[in-house]
Design a protein around this motif. Structure first.
Motif, PDB file in Angstrom:
ATOM      1  N   ILE A 120      33.623  38.523  61.769  1.00  0.00           N
ATOM      2  CA  ILE A 120      34.159  39.800  62.253  1.00  0.00           C
ATOM      3  C   ILE A 120      35.505  40.090  61.604  1.00  0.00           C
ATOM      4  N   TYR A 121      36.340  39.064  61.464  1.00  0.00           N
ATOM      5  CA  TYR A 121      37.654  39.236  60.843  1.00  0.00           C
ATOM      6  C   TYR A 121      37.515  39.690  59.392  1.00  0.00           C
ATOM      7  N   SER A 122      36.618  39.042  58.641  1.00  0.00           N
ATOM      8  CA  SER A 122      36.429  39.418  57.234  1.00  0.00           C
ATOM      9  C   SER A 122      35.834  40.821  57.110  1.00  0.00           C
ATOM     10  N   ARG A 123      34.896  41.169  57.999  1.00  0.00           N
ATOM     11  CA  ARG A 123      34.327  42.527  57.990  1.00  0.00           C
ATOM     12  C   ARG A 123      35.409  43.559  58.293  1.00  0.00           C
ATOM     13  N   GLY A 124      36.311  43.207  59.205  1.00  0.00           N
ATOM     14  CA  GLY A 124      37.404  44.122  59.535  1.00  0.00           C
ATOM     15  C   GLY A 124      38.313  44.371  58.346  1.00  0.00           C
ATOM     16  N   ILE A 125      38.638  43.301  57.604  1.00  0.00           N
ATOM     17  CA  ILE A 125      39.476  43.459  56.413  1.00  0.00           C
ATOM     18  C   ILE A 125      38.783  44.326  55.378  1.00  0.00           C
ATOM     19  N   LEU A 126      37.494  44.082  55.146  1.00  0.00           N
ATOM     20  CA  LEU A 126      36.745  44.889  54.179  1.00  0.00           C
ATOM     21  C   LEU A 126      36.642  46.344  54.629  1.00  0.00           C
ATOM     22  N   ALA A 127      36.516  46.558  55.932  1.00  0.00           N
ATOM     23  CA  ALA A 127      36.454  47.935  56.449  1.00  0.00           C
ATOM     24  C   ALA A 127      37.760  48.672  56.199  1.00  0.00           C
ATOM     25  N   VAL A 128      38.888  47.985  56.395  1.00  0.00           N
ATOM     26  CA  VAL A 128      40.193  48.607  56.144  1.00  0.00           C
ATOM     27  C   VAL A 128      40.358  48.942  54.661  1.00  0.00           C
ATOM     28  N   LEU A 156      26.767  36.950  74.470  1.00  0.00           N
ATOM     29  CA  LEU A 156      27.141  35.653  73.893  1.00  0.00           C
ATOM     30  C   LEU A 156      27.709  35.833  72.486  1.00  0.00           C
ATOM     31  N   PHE A 157      27.060  36.680  71.676  1.00  0.00           N
ATOM     32  CA  PHE A 157      27.561  36.935  70.330  1.00  0.00           C
ATOM     33  C   PHE A 157      28.954  37.572  70.383  1.00  0.00           C
ATOM     34  N   LEU A 158      29.128  38.574  71.260  1.00  0.00           N
ATOM     35  CA  LEU A 158      30.429  39.235  71.377  1.00  0.00           C
ATOM     36  C   LEU A 158      31.505  38.274  71.863  1.00  0.00           C
ATOM     37  N   SER A 159      31.122  37.359  72.762  1.00  0.00           N
ATOM     38  CA  SER A 159      32.104  36.384  73.238  1.00  0.00           C
ATOM     39  C   SER A 159      32.551  35.466  72.105  1.00  0.00           C
ATOM     40  N   PHE A 160      31.613  35.099  71.224  1.00  0.00           N
ATOM     41  CA  PHE A 160      31.986  34.301  70.055  1.00  0.00           C
ATOM     42  C   PHE A 160      32.957  35.061  69.162  1.00  0.00           C
ATOM     43  N   ALA A 161      32.733  36.387  69.028  1.00  0.00           N
ATOM     44  CA  ALA A 161      33.585  37.196  68.152  1.00  0.00           C
ATOM     45  C   ALA A 161      34.979  37.405  68.734  1.00  0.00           C
ATOM     46  N   ILE A 162      35.057  37.518  70.063  1.00  0.00           N
ATOM     47  CA  ILE A 162      36.323  37.838  70.723  1.00  0.00           C
ATOM     48  C   ILE A 162      37.160  36.594  70.999  1.00  0.00           C
ATOM     49  N   GLU A 163      36.510  35.469  71.245  1.00  0.00           N
ATOM     50  CA  GLU A 163      37.229  34.286  71.736  1.00  0.00           C
ATOM     51  C   GLU A 163      38.338  33.794  70.803  1.00  0.00           C
ATOM     52  N   PRO A 164      38.176  33.829  69.459  1.00  0.00           N
ATOM     53  CA  PRO A 164      39.308  33.383  68.630  1.00  0.00           C
ATOM     54  C   PRO A 164      40.596  34.162  68.891  1.00  0.00           C
ATOM     55  N   ALA A 165      40.493  35.475  69.090  1.00  0.00           N
ATOM     56  CA  ALA A 165      41.691  36.276  69.388  1.00  0.00           C
ATOM     57  C   ALA A 165      42.263  35.914  70.751  1.00  0.00           C
ATOM     58  N   VAL A 166      41.377  35.701  71.736  1.00  0.00           N
ATOM     59  CA  VAL A 166      41.840  35.325  73.075  1.00  0.00           C
ATOM     60  C   VAL A 166      42.475  33.939  73.049  1.00  0.00           C
ATOM     61  N   ASN A 167      41.899  33.013  72.293  1.00  0.00           N
ATOM     62  CA  ASN A 167      42.475  31.671  72.180  1.00  0.00           C
ATOM     63  C   ASN A 167      43.874  31.732  71.581  1.00  0.00           C
ATOM     64  N   ARG A 168      44.051  32.592  70.595  1.00  0.00           N
ATOM     65  CA  ARG A 168      45.377  32.715  69.979  1.00  0.00           C
ATOM     66  C   ARG A 168      46.393  33.263  70.976  1.00  0.00           C
ATOM     67  N   MET A 169      45.977  34.260  71.768  1.00  0.00           N
ATOM     68  CA  MET A 169      46.892  34.807  72.774  1.00  0.00           C
ATOM     69  C   MET A 169      47.183  33.774  73.863  1.00  0.00           C
ATOM     70  N   GLU A 170      46.193  32.952  74.196  1.00  0.00           N
ATOM     71  CA  GLU A 170      46.399  31.912  75.208  1.00  0.00           C
ATOM     72  C   GLU A 170      47.417  30.888  74.724  1.00  0.00           C
ATOM     73  N   LEU A 205      31.919  25.637  66.403  1.00  0.00           N
ATOM     74  CA  LEU A 205      31.582  26.122  65.071  1.00  0.00           C
ATOM     75  C   LEU A 205      31.051  27.557  65.131  1.00  0.00           C
ATOM     76  N   ALA A 206      30.221  27.841  66.150  1.00  0.00           N
ATOM     77  CA  ALA A 206      29.695  29.193  66.306  1.00  0.00           C
ATOM     78  C   ALA A 206      30.822  30.191  66.551  1.00  0.00           C
ATOM     79  N   ILE A 207      31.785  29.823  67.387  1.00  0.00           N
ATOM     80  CA  ILE A 207      32.927  30.704  67.660  1.00  0.00           C
ATOM     81  C   ILE A 207      33.738  30.919  66.392  1.00  0.00           C
ATOM     82  N   GLN A 208      33.993  29.825  65.663  1.00  0.00           N
ATOM     83  CA  GLN A 208      34.796  29.915  64.439  1.00  0.00           C
ATOM     84  C   GLN A 208      34.122  30.797  63.394  1.00  0.00           C
ATOM     85  N   LYS A 209      32.834  30.596  63.166  1.00  0.00           N
ATOM     86  CA  LYS A 209      32.127  31.345  62.126  1.00  0.00           C
ATOM     87  C   LYS A 209      31.954  32.816  62.513  1.00  0.00           C
ATOM     88  N   THR A 210      31.617  33.070  63.780  1.00  0.00           N
ATOM     89  CA  THR A 210      31.446  34.460  64.217  1.00  0.00           C
ATOM     90  C   THR A 210      32.767  35.212  64.173  1.00  0.00           C
TER      91      THR A 210
END
Length: 268
Positions: free
Chosen positions: A184-192, A20-34, A175-180
Motif C-alpha cells: 500500500i505504501y509503494s502504491r501510494g508513492i506511485l500514485a503521488v 483482514l486485508f485492510l487491517s494488514f494495510a493499516i496496522e503498520p501506520a497504527v504500530n508507528r503511532m503506538e 510478514l503479512a502485515i509487513q508486506k501488505t
C-alpha cells in the motif's frame, strides 16, 4: 452441511476477508503511532479520518468534473451534430443531412431526456451507495477491532497452539502485515508521482479539470489491478477528445509515455 454453512455465511466471510486485508494495510501506520505513545484505538481513528477526507475530496473533484462535462456535452450536442454533418458531406457524401437528427435532439427534447436519464441514474446510484455504505460500515467495524485489538487477538489465537506453531503463526502474521503495508505504501508513492506528472502534463495541454483528472489517473491506475491503467486513462482521453481532438491525442500520448517510464524506472 459444511458447504451449505459456507454458502450461508459467504457474505460475512467476504466482509471478514476484506477487513483482514485492510487491517494488514493499516496496522503498520497504527504500530508507528503506538510507538510514539498514541493508543491503538485513537491511531485507527486517525487513519480512518484521513482516509475519509481523502476519499471525500477525490469523489467531489471527480464528480464535479464529470457533471460539468456531461452538461457541456448535452449543450454542445447540436453543434457537434452540425460539425459531423459538414465533415461527412466533405469527405463521404454531400447529400448527407443530419438536420433532422439535430432538430429532434433540440426540439423533441432529446437533451432534456438525457438530463432526466442522468438524474434518474444518480438517484439509482444513491440507492446503491446506501448499500455500499452499510457494507463499508461493517467492514470498518471489523477492521477497527482487528487493528485496535491486534496484539491481544494474536495472543488469543496462539494460546490454542503449541509453542512451536505459535512462533510460526506469529511470523506469518507479521510478514503479512509487513508486506501488505509495504504494498500500500509503494502504491501510494506511485500514485503521488503519477498524479503530479499528469497534472503538469494536463496543465500544459490545457485539458479541462487538470488536477481532478490527474488525481483520477494517479489513484485508479495504482489501486485497481490489471485494468486500472486503461480505465484511468480512458476518462481524460474522452474529455480531451470532447474538448478538442488534438488534446485527446496529446493526453493519450502522455499516458502511454508515462506508463513506460513508470514500468521501467519507478516501479522497480
Amino acid at each position: 452441511v459444511g458447504t451449505g454453512m459456507v454458502r450461508s455465511l459467504r457474505s460475512l466471510l467476504i466482509v471478514f476477508l476484506i477487513s483482514l486485508f485492510l487491517s494488514f494495510a493499516i496496522e503498520p501506520a497504527v504500530n508507528r503511532m503506538e510507538r510514539h505513545g498514541l493508543r491503538r484505538g485513537a491511531g485507527v481513528w486517525i487513519v480512518y479520518v484521513l482516509l475519509l477526507v481523502a476519499l471525500a475530496g477525490f469523489s467531489a473533484a471527480i464528480g464535479t468534473a464529470l457533471a460539468t462535462q456531461i452538461n457541456d456535452f448535452i449543450e454542445d450536442a447540436p453543434t457537434l451534430i452540425e460539425d459531423a454533418e459538414v465533415w461527412l458531406q466533405e469527405n463521404i457524401d454531400e447529400d448527407i443531412d443530419l438536420g433532422k437528427l439535430q432538430q429532434e435532439f433540440v426540439e423533441d427534447g432529446r437533451a432534456a431526456d438525457l438530463a432526466t436519464t442522468f438524474a434518474d441514474d444518480l438517484v439509482n446510484l444513491g440507492t446503491t451507495l446506501l448499500n455500499i455504505v452499510f457494507q463499508a460500515f461493517t467492514i470498518a467495524l471489523f477492521t477497527f477491532y482487528l487493528v485496535a485489538e491486534g496484539p491481544k487477538l494474536r495472543r488469543t489465537v496462539c494460546s490454542f497452539l503449541e509453542p512451536r506453531r505459535q512462533k510460526m503463526v506469529l511470523d506469518v502474521w507479521d510478514l503479512a502485515i509487513q508486506k501488505t503495508g509495504g504494498y500500500i505504501y509503494s502504491r501510494g508513492i506511485l500514485a503521488v508521482l503519477s498524479a503530479a506528472a499528469h497534472w503538469i502534463a494536463f496543465e500544459i495541454i490545457d485539458l479541462p479539470f487538470p488536477l481532478p483528472l490527474a488525481l483520477w489517473v494517479g489513484v485508479i491506475s495504482q489501486f485497481i489491478p490489471v485494468i486500472g491503467t486503461y480505465f484511468a486513462g480512458a476518462l481524460p482521453v474522452v474529455i480531451g477528445l470532447l474538448d478538442d481532438p488534438k488534446k485527446g491525442l496529446a493526453v493519450f500520448i502522455v499516458i502511454v509515455v508515462y506508463q513506460q517510464v513508470e514500468n521501467y524506472l519507478f516501479a522497480p
